[in-house]
Design a protein around this motif. Structure first.
Motif, PDB file in Angstrom:
ATOM      1  N   GLU A  76       0.956  -1.122   0.196  1.00 31.05           N
ATOM      2  CA  GLU A  76      -0.023   0.002   0.101  1.00 31.05           C
ATOM      3  C   GLU A  76       0.804   1.269   0.049  1.00 31.05           C
ATOM      4  OE1 GLU A  76      -2.948  -0.149   3.196  1.00 31.05           O
ATOM      5  OE2 GLU A  76      -4.424  -1.268   1.887  1.00 31.05           O
ATOM      6  N   ASN A  83      -6.182   5.225   0.975  1.00 30.64           N
ATOM      7  CA  ASN A  83      -6.382   4.156   0.013  1.00 30.64           C
ATOM      8  C   ASN A  83      -7.396   3.249   0.715  1.00 30.64           C
ATOM      9  OD1 ASN A  83      -5.698   2.122  -1.887  1.00 30.64           O
ATOM     10  ND2 ASN A  83      -4.980   0.865  -0.395  1.00 30.64           N
ATOM     11  N   THR A  88      -6.191  -1.948  -2.939  1.00 26.40           N
ATOM     12  CA  THR A  88      -5.177  -2.914  -2.760  1.00 26.40           C
ATOM     13  C   THR A  88      -5.463  -4.259  -3.281  1.00 26.40           C
ATOM     14  OG1 THR A  88      -5.093  -1.813  -0.588  1.00 26.40           O
ATOM     15  CG2 THR A  88      -3.801  -3.853  -0.718  1.00 26.40           C
TER      16      THR A  88
END
Length: 194
Positions: A76, A83, A88
């Protein structure tokens, strides 16, 4: 195909609770490995007290280096922040393709709020979720109770938190037994959380 459990967290710092849960998942479920996905910034947390990414990665590396089924992951670090888990997962699929089957590992407390995650329906449709017990989990959303993609693992209940460790250490209290020895040494040498 290798089945990998993804254990997300800031690991600020990683502690014996994280290690015990990850090891239990690797040894007592059908997962081949558990990857500690070190989160630069959670959409649900502020970044104020976070150590730099490389320091948290180093502590995770120190904690797991003697456990062949446990791995640190920087996946990440290069993704746009904040995020989301779905991003991911897409990135991991692109990078590792057919060789790996990824699953999520989360506490019952996170499952309780899972319906608030970005694209949670897509995650649930495409990935299995392994849930470990928490004392303070509260009521879980009814639609997740007997879901075929959600597996409850009878892991040890670990109520240690990184927040508690940081506060106690800052107050001068001895938190050394709550950390892997190598993490304690790194933290102490770098004078973190004081």
């Amino acid at each position: 195909m290798k089945k990998v459990g993804l254990f997300f967290g800031t690991f600020n710092p990683i502690h014996i609770g994280h290690l015990a849960i990850a090891n239990h998942m690797a040894e007592f479920s059908d997962l081949d490995e558990v990857w500690f996905v070190i989160t630069p910034q959670s959409p649900f947390k502020t970044k104020q007290s976070l150590l730099d990414n490389h320091h948290r990665h180093q502590m995770v590396y120190e904690a797991v280096k003697e456990y062949p089924k446990l791995k640190p992951s920087k996946i990440e670090f290069d993704l746009r922040q904040p995020n989301y888990t779905i991003n991911t997962l897409v990135h991991l699929e692109e990078q590792y393709g057919e060789d790996y089957q990824f699953c999520l590992i989360m506490g019952e407390d996170n499952l309780k709020g899972f319906h608030k995650w970005k694209n949670y329906e897509t995650i649930l449709e495409n990935y299995s979720i392994y849930v470990y017990p928490r004392i303070s989990s509260g009521k879980v959303e009814h639609s997740f109770k007997d879901h075929p993609k959600i597996t409850k693992i009878d892991a040890p209940i670990m109520e240690v938190s990184s927040t508690f460790i940081r506060k106690a250490h800052n107050a001068g209290q001895n938190i050394r037994p709550l950390l892997p020895e190598s993490v304690w040494k790194y933290m102490d040498e770098m004078n973190f959380y004081r």
